[in-house]
Design an enzyme around this catalytic site. Structure first.
Site, PDB file in Angstrom:
ATOM      1  N   ASP A  12       0.828  -1.188  -0.071  1.00  0.00           N
ATOM      2  CA  ASP A  12      -0.059  -0.118  -0.073  1.00  0.00           C
ATOM      3  C   ASP A  12       0.833   1.201   0.023  1.00  0.00           C
ATOM      4  O   ASP A  12       1.134   1.844   1.032  1.00  0.00           O
ATOM      5  CB  ASP A  12      -1.039   0.014   1.275  1.00  0.00           C
ATOM      6  CG  ASP A  12      -1.811  -1.147   1.084  1.00  0.00           C
ATOM      7  OD1 ASP A  12      -2.422  -1.561  -0.083  1.00  0.00           O
ATOM      8  OD2 ASP A  12      -2.446  -1.825   2.182  1.00  0.00           O
ATOM      9  N   LYS A  34       0.223  -8.030  -2.492  1.00  0.00           N
ATOM     10  CA  LYS A  34      -0.879  -7.300  -3.038  1.00  0.00           C
ATOM     11  C   LYS A  34      -0.754  -6.207  -3.221  1.00  0.00           C
ATOM     12  O   LYS A  34      -0.243  -5.086  -2.922  1.00  0.00           O
ATOM     13  CB  LYS A  34      -1.794  -7.420  -1.742  1.00  0.00           C
ATOM     14  CG  LYS A  34      -3.406  -6.616  -1.892  1.00  0.00           C
ATOM     15  CD  LYS A  34      -4.126  -6.273  -0.548  1.00  0.00           C
ATOM     16  CE  LYS A  34      -4.292  -4.834  -0.731  1.00  0.00           C
ATOM     17  NZ  LYS A  34      -5.435  -4.287   0.075  1.00  0.00           N
ATOM     18  N   ASP A  61      -6.072  -6.388  -5.438  1.00  0.00           N
ATOM     19  CA  ASP A  61      -7.145  -6.243  -4.716  1.00  0.00           C
ATOM     20  C   ASP A  61      -8.006  -4.861  -5.179  1.00  0.00           C
ATOM     21  O   ASP A  61      -7.795  -3.901  -4.342  1.00  0.00           O
ATOM     22  CB  ASP A  61      -6.599  -6.387  -3.250  1.00  0.00           C
ATOM     23  CG  ASP A  61      -7.882  -6.166  -2.251  1.00  0.00           C
ATOM     24  OD1 ASP A  61      -8.979  -6.640  -2.467  1.00  0.00           O
ATOM     25  OD2 ASP A  61      -7.474  -5.939  -1.237  1.00  0.00           O
ATOM     26  N   LEU A  62      -8.747  -4.987  -6.040  1.00  0.00           N
ATOM     27  CA  LEU A  62      -9.590  -3.793  -6.344  1.00  0.00           C
ATOM     28  C   LEU A  62     -10.694  -3.827  -6.045  1.00  0.00           C
ATOM     29  O   LEU A  62     -11.587  -2.765  -6.145  1.00  0.00           O
ATOM     30  CB  LEU A  62      -9.353  -3.357  -7.905  1.00  0.00           C
ATOM     31  CG  LEU A  62      -7.753  -3.575  -8.562  1.00  0.00           C
ATOM     32  CD1 LEU A  62      -7.770  -2.943  -9.738  1.00  0.00           C
ATOM     33  CD2 LEU A  62      -7.021  -2.299  -7.700  1.00  0.00           C
ATOM     34  N   LYS A  63     -11.288  -4.766  -5.352  1.00  0.00           N
ATOM     35  CA  LYS A  63     -12.638  -5.142  -4.915  1.00  0.00           C
ATOM     36  C   LYS A  63     -13.746  -4.663  -5.958  1.00  0.00           C
ATOM     37  O   LYS A  63     -14.465  -3.651  -5.520  1.00  0.00           O
ATOM     38  CB  LYS A  63     -12.721  -4.660  -3.608  1.00  0.00           C
ATOM     39  CG  LYS A  63     -11.614  -4.957  -2.526  1.00  0.00           C
ATOM     40  CD  LYS A  63     -11.934  -4.234  -1.180  1.00  0.00           C
ATOM     41  CE  LYS A  63     -11.172  -4.734  -0.024  1.00  0.00           C
ATOM     42  NZ  LYS A  63      -9.724  -4.289  -0.304  1.00  0.00           N
ATOM     43  N   ASP A  66     -19.984  -3.675  -9.429  1.00  0.00           N
ATOM     44  CA  ASP A  66     -20.617  -2.770 -10.273  1.00  0.00           C
ATOM     45  C   ASP A  66     -21.660  -3.660 -11.011  1.00  0.00           C
ATOM     46  O   ASP A  66     -21.686  -4.922 -10.710  1.00  0.00           O
ATOM     47  CB  ASP A  66     -19.622  -2.363 -11.273  1.00  0.00           C
ATOM     48  CG  ASP A  66     -19.739  -1.057 -11.841  1.00  0.00           C
ATOM     49  OD1 ASP A  66     -21.105  -0.698 -12.458  1.00  0.00           O
ATOM     50  OD2 ASP A  66     -19.032  -0.013 -12.148  1.00  0.00           O
ATOM     51  N   ASN A  69     -22.139  -6.616 -16.371  1.00  0.00           N
ATOM     52  CA  ASN A  69     -21.257  -6.594 -17.464  1.00  0.00           C
ATOM     53  C   ASN A  69     -19.953  -5.601 -17.126  1.00  0.00           C
ATOM     54  O   ASN A  69     -19.131  -6.154 -17.993  1.00  0.00           O
ATOM     55  CB  ASN A  69     -22.230  -5.855 -18.338  1.00  0.00           C
ATOM     56  CG  ASN A  69     -21.563  -5.564 -19.801  1.00  0.00           C
ATOM     57  OD1 ASN A  69     -21.272  -6.431 -20.463  1.00  0.00           O
ATOM     58  ND2 ASN A  69     -21.271  -4.256 -20.257  1.00  0.00           N
ATOM     59  N   THR A 124     -13.043  -5.760   6.970  1.00  0.00           N
ATOM     60  CA  THR A 124     -12.518  -5.703   8.236  1.00  0.00           C
ATOM     61  C   THR A 124     -12.412  -4.548   9.154  1.00  0.00           C
ATOM     62  O   THR A 124     -12.366  -4.458  10.285  1.00  0.00           O
ATOM     63  CB  THR A 124     -10.881  -6.375   8.404  1.00  0.00           C
ATOM     64  OG1 THR A 124     -10.194  -5.776   7.428  1.00  0.00           O
ATOM     65  CG2 THR A 124     -11.199  -7.897   8.019  1.00  0.00           C
ATOM     66  N   ARG A 187      -2.350  -9.100  13.011  1.00  0.00           N
ATOM     67  CA  ARG A 187      -1.420  -8.497  13.761  1.00  0.00           C
ATOM     68  C   ARG A 187      -0.500  -9.399  14.820  1.00  0.00           C
ATOM     69  O   ARG A 187      -1.371 -10.114  15.223  1.00  0.00           O
ATOM     70  CB  ARG A 187      -1.969  -7.458  14.433  1.00  0.00           C
ATOM     71  CG  ARG A 187      -2.667  -6.209  14.020  1.00  0.00           C
ATOM     72  CD  ARG A 187      -1.826  -5.325  13.033  1.00  0.00           C
ATOM     73  NE  ARG A 187      -2.333  -4.203  12.489  1.00  0.00           N
ATOM     74  CZ  ARG A 187      -2.739  -4.158  11.293  1.00  0.00           C
ATOM     75  NH1 ARG A 187      -2.446  -5.409  10.623  1.00  0.00           N
ATOM     76  NH2 ARG A 187      -3.107  -3.184  10.548  1.00  0.00           N
ATOM     77  N   GLN A 196      -7.878  -0.540  11.571  1.00  0.00           N
ATOM     78  CA  GLN A 196      -8.525  -2.270  11.699  1.00  0.00           C
ATOM     79  C   GLN A 196      -9.419  -2.393  12.898  1.00  0.00           C
ATOM     80  O   GLN A 196      -9.105  -1.745  13.953  1.00  0.00           O
ATOM     81  CB  GLN A 196      -7.573  -3.130  11.407  1.00  0.00           C
ATOM     82  CG  GLN A 196      -6.739  -3.166  10.107  1.00  0.00           C
ATOM     83  CD  GLN A 196      -7.628  -3.812   8.897  1.00  0.00           C
ATOM     84  OE1 GLN A 196      -8.967  -3.712   9.071  1.00  0.00           O
ATOM     85  NE2 GLN A 196      -7.064  -4.022   8.007  1.00  0.00           N
ATOM     86  N   ARG A 217       0.585  -2.254   6.830  1.00  0.00           N
ATOM     87  CA  ARG A 217       1.578  -1.455   7.486  1.00  0.00           C
ATOM     88  C   ARG A 217       2.400  -2.156   8.617  1.00  0.00           C
ATOM     89  O   ARG A 217       3.542  -1.704   8.691  1.00  0.00           O
ATOM     90  CB  ARG A 217       0.612  -0.487   8.305  1.00  0.00           C
ATOM     91  CG  ARG A 217      -0.147   0.309   7.239  1.00  0.00           C
ATOM     92  CD  ARG A 217      -1.298   1.187   7.771  1.00  0.00           C
ATOM     93  NE  ARG A 217      -2.330   0.288   7.907  1.00  0.00           N
ATOM     94  CZ  ARG A 217      -3.644   0.687   8.411  1.00  0.00           C
ATOM     95  NH1 ARG A 217      -3.885   1.867   8.624  1.00  0.00           N
ATOM     96  NH2 ARG A 217      -4.723  -0.385   8.712  1.00  0.00           N
TER      97      ARG A 217
HETATM   98  O1  C5P Z   1      -2.105  -2.279   7.057  1.00  0.00           O
HETATM   99  P1  C5P Z   1      -2.910  -3.204   7.060  1.00  0.00           P
HETATM  100  O2  C5P Z   1      -2.429  -4.804   7.659  1.00  0.00           O
HETATM  101  O3  C5P Z   1      -3.963  -3.245   7.985  1.00  0.00           O
HETATM  102  O4  C5P Z   1      -3.617  -3.678   5.721  1.00  0.00           O
HETATM  103  C1  C5P Z   1      -4.589  -4.589   5.314  1.00  0.00           C
HETATM  104  C2  C5P Z   1      -4.881  -4.703   3.973  1.00  0.00           C
HETATM  105  O5  C5P Z   1      -5.833  -5.622   3.869  1.00  0.00           O
HETATM  106  C3  C5P Z   1      -5.069  -3.475   3.410  1.00  0.00           C
HETATM  107  O6  C5P Z   1      -4.275  -3.480   1.984  1.00  0.00           O
HETATM  108  C4  C5P Z   1      -6.374  -3.537   3.028  1.00  0.00           C
HETATM  109  O7  C5P Z   1      -6.871  -2.905   1.845  1.00  0.00           O
HETATM  110  C5  C5P Z   1      -6.802  -4.943   3.108  1.00  0.00           C
HETATM  111  N1  C5P Z   1      -8.144  -5.447   3.178  1.00  0.00           N
HETATM  112  C6  C5P Z   1      -8.730  -5.232   4.395  1.00  0.00           C
HETATM  113  N2  C5P Z   1     -10.032  -5.621   4.776  1.00  0.00           N
HETATM  114  C7  C5P Z   1     -10.638  -6.254   3.693  1.00  0.00           C
HETATM  115  C8  C5P Z   1     -10.160  -6.532   2.298  1.00  0.00           C
HETATM  116  C9  C5P Z   1      -8.698  -6.162   2.093  1.00  0.00           C
HETATM  117  O8  C5P Z   1      -8.181  -4.700   5.212  1.00  0.00           O
HETATM  118  N3  C5P Z   1     -11.845  -6.689   3.980  1.00  0.00           N
END
Ligand code: C5P
Length: 244
Positions: A12, A34, A61-63, A66, A69, A124, A187, A196, A217
């Site tokens: 990130d 990712k 991970d662009l989730k 939409d 189509n 999350t 963590r 989070q 992070r």
């Molecule tokens: O920095 P951290 O460990 O909190 O990053 C978690 C990563 O997981 C981020 O890139 C975030 O976009 C991704 N993520 C998330 N929750 C989700 C899906 C993906 O935190 N449900």
């Protein structure tokens, strides 16, 4: 789904240079990275092929969420790019999920391993009070929504789901061993949660049955990211061997 759980480091970063600096350090230590919205928008598709050339598996991970189509077209492009995993939002519904699977088939070349399609249940960063349709939410209600979405995903032939550590075992019990589980919000004990809400340790995630652990992070902002990635790998490995 993969038997050995994998660590996925979330790159990130706001630019390609920072991502490559870390990726070079992590070569040989981590096999999955990712690429999320921030980095993809900053660096574009060429970054994906460069990371692939460095030997990484790519989780894009662009989730996507939409109309069917549009998601079909997006997944087709992701597949053509050669990513190994990508995400959609399960709240996009059954037709959108079916379109994602069609998009993947559309551009798959002979011999190419299809990218895994994982469905996001609830982010999350959301807690029980954040469910806008239920301001009096409880952890149990949140768990119920997540497990229900995972059951749907399994039924719709989606490869796996994204969920927090708190929901892994409920999903594993309900959906069985075939559905992949990817867990962000990981963590080491006593680490900072940041934004989070629903976090768990690597050992908790592995024991509950997660296949992919996403860490951002705690590694990307560590004074020594290599050492930190090794600590996460070690914690995962230990929990995995204790579990078998
Ligand atoms: O920095 P951290 O460990 O909190 O990053 C978690 C990563 O997981 C981020 O890139 C975030 O976009 C991704 N993520 C998330 N929750 C989700 C899906 C993906 O935190 N449900």
């Amino acid at each position: 789904m993969t038997n050995t759980p994998a660590l996925v480091v979330a790159l990130d970063f706001p630019n390609a240079q920072s991502a490559f600096t870390l990726a070079r350090q992590l070569q040989g230590i981590v096999s999955w990275v990712k690429v999320g919205l921030e980095l993809y928008l900053a660096a574009g598709p060429s970054l994906i092929s460069q990371l692939k050339d460095m030997g990484f598996h790519i989780f894009l991970d662009l989730k996507f969420m939409d109309i069917p189509n549009t998601v079909q077209g997006a997944v087709a492009q992701g597949t053509a790019m050669g990513v190994d995993m990508l995400t959609i939002h399960l709240l996009g519904g059954q037709k959108m999920c079916a379109a994602a699977l069609e998009g993947r088939a559309q551009t798959l070349t002979p011999g190419q391993i299809p990218p895994l399609i994982f469905g996001v249940t609830l982010l999350t960063s959301l807690g029980p009070q954040d469910l806008i349709w239920d301001p009096h939410g409880s952890p149990e209600k949140l768990q119920h929504v997540t497990v229900t979405l995972a059951q749907k995903a399994h039924h719709w032939n989606i490869d796996g789901v994204v969920c927090s550590g708190a929901e892994i075992s409920g999903i594993r019990q309900t959906c069985g061993p075939d559905l992949g589980i990817l867990t962000p919000g990981i963590r080491l004990p006593h680490a900072d949660k940041g934004d989070q809400c629903r976090v768990c340790t690597p050992a908790q995630a592995i024991r509950a049955g997660s296949n992919f652990l996403v860490v951002g992070r705690p590694i990307t902002r560590a004074t020594n990211p290599v050492r930190m990635a090794q600590d996460y790998n070690q914690a995962m490995y230990q929990a995995f061997v204790e579990d078998i």
